[in-house]
Design a protein around this motif. Structure first.
Motif, PDB file in Angstrom:
ATOM      1  N   LYS A 214       0.761  -1.064   0.028  1.00 44.58           N
ATOM      2  CA  LYS A 214       0.549   0.259   0.245  1.00 44.58           C
ATOM      3  C   LYS A 214       0.786   1.773   0.063  1.00 44.58           C
ATOM      4  O   LYS A 214       0.565   2.133  -0.845  1.00 44.58           O
ATOM      5  N   LEU A 215       2.192   0.907   0.609  1.00 46.88           N
ATOM      6  CA  LEU A 215       2.841   2.409   1.344  1.00 46.88           C
ATOM      7  C   LEU A 215       3.350   2.221  -0.903  1.00 46.88           C
ATOM      8  O   LEU A 215       3.296   4.061  -0.990  1.00 46.88           O
ATOM      9  N   ALA A 216       3.834   1.270  -1.080  1.00 52.68           N
ATOM     10  CA  ALA A 216       4.563   1.707  -2.634  1.00 52.68           C
ATOM     11  C   ALA A 216       3.322   2.374  -3.208  1.00 52.68           C
ATOM     12  O   ALA A 216       4.271   2.915  -4.242  1.00 52.68           O
ATOM     13  N   ALA A 217       2.837   1.855  -3.461  1.00 50.75           N
ATOM     14  CA  ALA A 217       1.406   2.201  -4.457  1.00 50.75           C
ATOM     15  C   ALA A 217       1.129   3.936  -4.435  1.00 50.75           C
ATOM     16  O   ALA A 217       0.740   4.351  -5.390  1.00 50.75           O
ATOM     17  N   ARG A 218       0.777   4.291  -3.125  1.00 51.48           N
ATOM     18  CA  ARG A 218       1.009   5.445  -2.920  1.00 51.48           C
ATOM     19  C   ARG A 218       2.262   6.807  -3.208  1.00 51.48           C
ATOM     20  O   ARG A 218       2.209   7.107  -3.904  1.00 51.48           O
ATOM     21  N   GLN A 219       3.495   5.539  -3.486  1.00 52.29           N
ATOM     22  CA  GLN A 219       4.858   6.309  -3.932  1.00 52.29           C
ATOM     23  C   GLN A 219       4.881   6.359  -4.894  1.00 52.29           C
ATOM     24  O   GLN A 219       5.507   7.326  -5.393  1.00 52.29           O
ATOM     25  N   GLY A 220       3.781   5.556  -5.578  1.00 53.84           N
ATOM     26  CA  GLY A 220       4.513   5.433  -6.684  1.00 53.84           C
ATOM     27  C   GLY A 220       5.271   4.869  -7.086  1.00 53.84           C
ATOM     28  O   GLY A 220       6.383   4.925  -8.033  1.00 53.84           O
ATOM     29  N   ILE A 221       5.920   3.643  -6.493  1.00 54.48           N
ATOM     30  CA  ILE A 221       7.339   2.803  -7.024  1.00 54.48           C
ATOM     31  C   ILE A 221       7.030   2.173  -7.094  1.00 54.48           C
ATOM     32  O   ILE A 221       6.110   0.957  -6.303  1.00 54.48           O
ATOM     33  N   GLY A 222       7.995   0.891  -7.864  1.00 53.58           N
ATOM     34  CA  GLY A 222       8.148  -0.688  -7.380  1.00 53.58           C
ATOM     35  C   GLY A 222       9.103  -1.729  -6.191  1.00 53.58           C
ATOM     36  O   GLY A 222       9.515  -0.257  -5.378  1.00 53.58           O
ATOM     37  N   LEU A 223       8.498  -2.474  -6.076  1.00 56.72           N
ATOM     38  CA  LEU A 223       8.489  -3.605  -4.160  1.00 56.72           C
ATOM     39  C   LEU A 223       9.674  -4.174  -5.789  1.00 56.72           C
ATOM     40  O   LEU A 223       9.348  -5.388  -5.699  1.00 56.72           O
ATOM     41  N   ALA A 224      10.685  -4.732  -4.392  1.00 56.94           N
ATOM     42  CA  ALA A 224      11.491  -6.086  -4.305  1.00 56.94           C
ATOM     43  C   ALA A 224      10.399  -6.719  -3.417  1.00 56.94           C
ATOM     44  O   ALA A 224      12.048  -6.485  -2.178  1.00 56.94           O
ATOM     45  N   ILE A 225      10.305  -7.688  -2.286  1.00 54.96           N
ATOM     46  CA  ILE A 225      10.757  -7.978  -1.115  1.00 54.96           C
ATOM     47  C   ILE A 225      11.986  -9.308  -1.356  1.00 54.96           C
ATOM     48  O   ILE A 225      10.915 -10.358  -1.962  1.00 54.96           O
ATOM     49  N   THR A 226      12.744  -9.032  -1.040  1.00 48.38           N
ATOM     50  CA  THR A 226      13.575 -10.177  -0.759  1.00 48.38           C
ATOM     51  C   THR A 226      14.043 -10.652   0.998  1.00 48.38           C
ATOM     52  O   THR A 226      15.003 -10.356   1.379  1.00 48.38           O
ATOM     53  N   ASP A 227      12.551 -11.174   1.314  1.00 46.60           N
ATOM     54  CA  ASP A 227      12.881 -11.826   2.695  1.00 46.60           C
ATOM     55  C   ASP A 227      14.507 -12.765   2.888  1.00 46.60           C
ATOM     56  O   ASP A 227      14.919 -13.320   1.364  1.00 46.60           O
ATOM     57  N   HIS A 228      14.710 -12.990   3.509  1.00 46.01           N
ATOM     58  CA  HIS A 228      16.077 -13.739   3.973  1.00 46.01           C
ATOM     59  C   HIS A 228      15.999 -15.164   3.817  1.00 46.01           C
ATOM     60  O   HIS A 228      14.776 -15.915   4.857  1.00 46.01           O
ATOM     61  N   ASN A 229      16.569 -15.689   2.738  1.00 49.54           N
ATOM     62  CA  ASN A 229      15.982 -17.480   2.751  1.00 49.54           C
ATOM     63  C   ASN A 229      14.732 -17.822   2.075  1.00 49.54           C
ATOM     64  O   ASN A 229      14.497 -18.305   2.750  1.00 49.54           O
ATOM     65  N   GLN A 230      13.513 -16.593   2.147  1.00 54.85           N
ATOM     66  CA  GLN A 230      12.844 -16.618   1.998  1.00 54.85           C
ATOM     67  C   GLN A 230      11.699 -16.455   0.888  1.00 54.85           C
ATOM     68  O   GLN A 230      12.086 -14.832   0.755  1.00 54.85           O
ATOM     69  N   VAL A 231      10.306 -16.907   0.972  1.00 56.87           N
ATOM     70  CA  VAL A 231       9.957 -16.076  -0.584  1.00 56.87           C
ATOM     71  C   VAL A 231       8.159 -16.190  -0.660  1.00 56.87           C
ATOM     72  O   VAL A 231       7.466 -15.835  -1.110  1.00 56.87           O
TER      73      VAL A 231
END
Length: 288
Positions: A45-62
């Motif tokens: 939701k915050l990325a959408a408000r900012q107008g940016i893309g996002l990579a969720i890069t959790d540690h050793n987890q998807v």
């Protein structure tokens, strides 16, 4: 101090970046699926408000990426993972499809995880890079000059002869602005990217929601595929600033409770990572 035309140490202004025809994206962010309390939905939701893309890069987890894919929030989502290699570096892998990311995780990462989910897996950097060769993905070294005592980074590992310098030729890019690093470390990472003719990326390495978007990678792209192609072909601009020391301390305090239950496996992994250097030191003294 050296400056780079495609690396800008200023606060990103996503609306202005988009008016220039570029897509900005935070390529390094963690959620509650690893060592953060940030909910996936809140990050989207915050990325959408900012107008940016996002990579969720959790540690050793998807699982965070899987959750994000199921959300009905329109954000350019770049499928990613931060893999903690057994020999020290943290490798950010970005995939062109979620299905490829999930397949890579199930075949190569999941079974090599230790009891501590956020610490190093049982694969060294060359092995991880070998196994990604069968996939359409981008390999980037996160905070390549190390991260305090938590991560030695590829630069430290090469300098200490733990990894051969040829590892740089197997990477697509280096993270040249990491929000959690010092400016001196980021400038050194930028110099390494130039020296080895590698692409440049940036991300907050954020764990708290308000950190999202503080560092962005920008590319002339309309799709995730085009964005990753731009990283591969070294056609990106990185914009952002490091977090102040106080904010770094706040983040460290917030992250610590997630790591404490796994203190024993974390220390075990650190010991295993240190053994090659200890052996070389002892052998050197014996041969002196």
């Amino acid at each position: 101090m050296r400056y780079y035309k495609d690396i800008i140490f200023e606060r990103p202004l996503p609306a202005e970046i988009r008016r220039c025809g570029l897509l900005p994206a935070d390529l390094h962010f963690h959620t509650r699926h690893s060592d953060s309390a940030t909910r996936v939905r809140d990050a989207l939701k915050l990325a959408a408000r900012q107008g940016i893309g996002l990579a969720i890069t959790d540690h050793n987890q998807v699982s965070g990426v899987t959750e994000a894919k199921g959300q009905k929030i329109r954000v350019p989502l770049i499928p990613g993972i931060e893999v903690s290699a057994n020999d020290g570096p943290h490798i950010l892998l970005y995939f062109y499809s979620v299905s490829d990311l999930l397949d890579f995780y199930r075949r190569h990462i999941e079974k090599n995880r230790r009891d501590g989910p956020f610490t190093a897996i049982r694969l060294d950097t060359p092995e991880i890079l070998d196994r990604r060769e069968d996939y359409s993905c981008i390999a980037v070294e996160a905070h390549p000059c190390g991260y305090a005592f938590l991560n030695r980074g590829v630069e430290r590992c090469v300098a200490g002869a733990c990894i051969g310098e040829e590892v740089f030729s197997r990477l697509d890019a280096l993270e040249v602005i990491c929000g959690g690093m010092a400016r001196s470390h980021n400038l050194k990472a930028a110099g390494l990217a130039v020296a080895h003719d590698l692409g440049r990326t940036g991300g907050t390495d954020g764990h708290l929601l308000h950190e999202l978007g503080g560092v962005v990678t920008c590319a002339e792209a309309d799709t995730v595929d085009e964005f990753l192609d731009a990283v591969r072909t070294r056609e990106t601009v990185v914009i952002g600033r490091e977090r102040p020391l106080v904010e770094k301390a706040v983040m460290g305090t917030a992250v610590l409770p997630h790591h404490l239950p796994y203190a024993v496996p974390i220390l075990q992994a650190r010991w295993e990572q240190s053994l090659p250097r200890i052996r070389r030191f002892v052998e050197g003294r014996l041969n002196w």
